[in-house]
Write a protein that holds these residues in place. Structure first.
Motif, PDB file in Angstrom:
ATOM      1  N   PHE A 239       0.839  -1.206   0.000  1.00 28.57           N
ATOM      2  CA  PHE A 239       0.000   0.000   0.000  1.00 28.57           C
ATOM      3  C   PHE A 239       0.869   1.249   0.000  1.00 28.57           C
ATOM      4  N   LEU A 240       1.864   1.278   0.894  1.00 27.28           N
ATOM      5  CA  LEU A 240       2.772   2.428   0.945  1.00 27.28           C
ATOM      6  C   LEU A 240       3.547   2.564  -0.353  1.00 27.28           C
ATOM      7  N   SER A 241       3.978   1.426  -0.888  1.00 29.72           N
ATOM      8  CA  SER A 241       4.734   1.420  -2.140  1.00 29.72           C
ATOM      9  C   SER A 241       3.913   2.025  -3.276  1.00 29.72           C
ATOM     10  N   ALA A 242       2.679   1.543  -3.436  1.00 32.20           N
ATOM     11  CA  ALA A 242       1.833   2.018  -4.538  1.00 32.20           C
ATOM     12  C   ALA A 242       1.324   3.437  -4.297  1.00 32.20           C
ATOM     13  N   THR A 243       1.015   3.772  -3.039  1.00 31.53           N
ATOM     14  CA  THR A 243       0.547   5.123  -2.733  1.00 31.53           C
ATOM     15  C   THR A 243       1.608   6.160  -3.071  1.00 31.53           C
ATOM     16  N   SER A 244       2.865   5.800  -2.816  1.00 38.35           N
ATOM     17  CA  SER A 244       3.947   6.743  -3.104  1.00 38.35           C
ATOM     18  C   SER A 244       4.087   7.020  -4.593  1.00 38.35           C
ATOM     19  N   GLU A 245       3.588   6.069  -5.429  1.00 38.36           N
ATOM     20  CA  GLU A 245       3.668   6.256  -6.883  1.00 38.36           C
ATOM     21  C   GLU A 245       2.680   7.300  -7.391  1.00 38.36           C
ATOM     22  N   THR A 289       8.735  -2.328   6.038  1.00 38.14           N
ATOM     23  CA  THR A 289       7.477  -1.853   5.440  1.00 38.14           C
ATOM     24  C   THR A 289       7.556  -0.361   5.140  1.00 38.14           C
ATOM     25  N   LEU A 290       8.035   0.425   6.088  1.00 35.66           N
ATOM     26  CA  LEU A 290       8.142   1.878   5.902  1.00 35.66           C
ATOM     27  C   LEU A 290       9.133   2.228   4.796  1.00 35.66           C
ATOM     28  N   LEU A 291      10.131   1.377   4.605  1.00 32.77           N
ATOM     29  CA  LEU A 291      11.160   1.618   3.596  1.00 32.77           C
ATOM     30  C   LEU A 291      10.581   1.580   2.180  1.00 32.77           C
ATOM     31  N   GLN A 292       9.398   0.971   2.035  1.00 30.56           N
ATOM     32  CA  GLN A 292       8.807   0.844   0.701  1.00 30.56           C
ATOM     33  C   GLN A 292       8.320   2.179   0.141  1.00 30.56           C
ATOM     34  N   ILE A 293       8.328   3.215   0.951  1.00 31.94           N
ATOM     35  CA  ILE A 293       7.979   4.550   0.462  1.00 31.94           C
ATOM     36  C   ILE A 293       8.968   4.991  -0.622  1.00 31.94           C
ATOM     37  N   LEU A 294      10.182   4.437  -0.588  1.00 32.65           N
ATOM     38  CA  LEU A 294      11.187   4.775  -1.606  1.00 32.65           C
ATOM     39  C   LEU A 294      10.773   4.328  -3.005  1.00 32.65           C
ATOM     40  N   GLN A 295       9.686   3.545  -3.076  1.00 28.66           N
ATOM     41  CA  GLN A 295       9.163   3.150  -4.391  1.00 28.66           C
ATOM     42  C   GLN A 295       8.873   4.370  -5.261  1.00 28.66           C
TER      43      GLN A 295
END
Length: 380
Positions: A239-245, A289-295
């Motif tokens: 979710f964090l990964s895709a939201t950051s996109e 999990t928080l690191l996935q914001i770098l997506q």
């Protein structure tokens, strides 16, 4: 404009289906008792199926002169086989249903992207404004699937497959036929692509960079569980990964500069390196999990710039072939290698070595990108 609105809704649902499949298939297979090497075997074989299915359905769409009917068939079959995939625990049935989902779901990606570009140009809107809804769908369904599996059991995602399939079918049914380019790979087109030196170098960069990215996509959920997380945390990670996109896609008209694509791709590859290198040191599932914001600095930047660069270096009549080759390379061939090698690497050496290895692979991509930039400037 009605078509554009329907397409945005369809993007939300289609990428939602991808969110149920790509991140959670490895997690589901792991919960059924399969080892990481067995999971890699199934997903890698799915990559081979994708290599066959994407050009095949493109050929069918081209011959029948319709994208809409083909997409209706693909969405319907995806929903049916997705339901059965997440309802069985037999090793043989898991393989069979997974490969069927690969056969029907993955060909929707190039058809969808082709429609996105065509409708965007026709309606005078940016590609990013359409693709943003895909990122939103991936984010929302990742979160929903994670919590659903955690609270109602692993098989509960099968119901989500059916619901999204029915809604996608309804939206596609309402859409008019869109004259998007869906030409399959032809001998003449493939020869034109493979004899274009700039295209070959570009595809080399995409391949080097996409293999570690696909390795992470496949085994991130498993690594979160290994570190002590649960499926809801896996859903939160994606979710964090895709939201950051979303913001990146929405602002692509602002940051994507014509003529600077190689530089942008190389920068995105560098952030892939940083992201995976940092992941190797993380022992907390929450921190991972928080690191996935770098997506936000990796995939949306990389892929958007890659498509724009492709459209610049290929003649218009060969763009469809080039786009198909790009999709097959990014989601097919790289996925095969990533799954087979990644499954073995993770099983034998563990998560830390796994992430150190893919960070090193990403750094090779950075070096190759720098080489191509220097070469481009020398030629100017």
């Amino acid at each position: 404009m009605k078509t554009a609105y329907l397409l945005k809704g369809y993007n939300f649902l289609f990428f939602g289906l991808l969110a149920l499949f790509i991140p959670f298939l490895p997690v589901y297979l792991g919960q059924q008792g399969l080892s990481t090497s067995e999971i890699g075997l199934i997903i890698g074989t799915g990559g081979f199926v994708t290599l066959i299915a994407q050009p095949l359905w493109g050929f069918i769409s081209d011959k029948t002169k319709t994208i809409r009917i083909v997409m209706l068939i693909l969405v319907s079959c995806t929903a049916v086989f997705g339901y059965f995939l997440f309802s069985v625990d037999s090793f043989l049935l898991l393989i069979i249903f997974a490969l069927f989902v690969y056969f029907f779901l993955m060909p929707l990606d190039p058809l969808t992207e082709s429609m996105n570009f065509t409708v965007s140009e026709t309606a005078g809107i940016s590609y990013g404004s359409v693709r943003t809804y895909g990122a939103l769908g991936y984010a929302v369904l990742s979160l929903i699937a994670g919590y659903t599996m955690d609270h109602f059991g692993m098989s509960s995602v099968s119901i989500l497959f059916v619901v999204l399939g029915i809604l996608s079918f309804g939206i596609i049914w309402l859409m008019p036929e869109v004259q998007a380019s869906t030409k399959p790979v032809t001998i003449a087109g493939l020869k034109q692509v493979l004899t274009n030196k700039e295209m070959l170098l570009f595809l080399g960069l995409v391949f080097i960079s996409s293999v570690p990215a696909r390795m992470n996509d496949t085994f991130l959920g498993i690594h979160i569980l290994t570190l002590g997380g649960d499926t809801s945390l896996v859903g939160m990670a994606f979710f964090l990964s895709a939201t950051s996109e979303i913001v990146i896609f929405a602002l692509s008209f602002w940051w994507l500069r014509k003529g600077k694509e190689l530089e942008i791709i190389t920068i995105a590859t560098f952030f892939y390196f940083l992201r995976f290198f940092a992941s190797a040191f993380v022992s907390s599932p929450i921190l991972l999990t928080l690191l996935q914001i770098l997506q936000m600095l990796t995939f949306p930047v990389f892929y958007t710039a890659a498509i724009q660069y492709l459209y610049q270096i290929m003649p218009k009549e060969w763009r469809a072939t080039g786009q198909t080759v790009l999709a097959l390379l990014f989601f097919g061939l790289s996925g095969i290698i990533a799954s087979y090698a990644g499954g073995y690497l993770y099983k034998v050496f563990g998560g830390n070595t796994f992430y150190f290895t893919i960070s090193a692979m990403s750094f090779l991509g950075v070096l190759f990108g720098v080489f191509l930039i220097i070469r481009k400037h020398k030629a100017m």
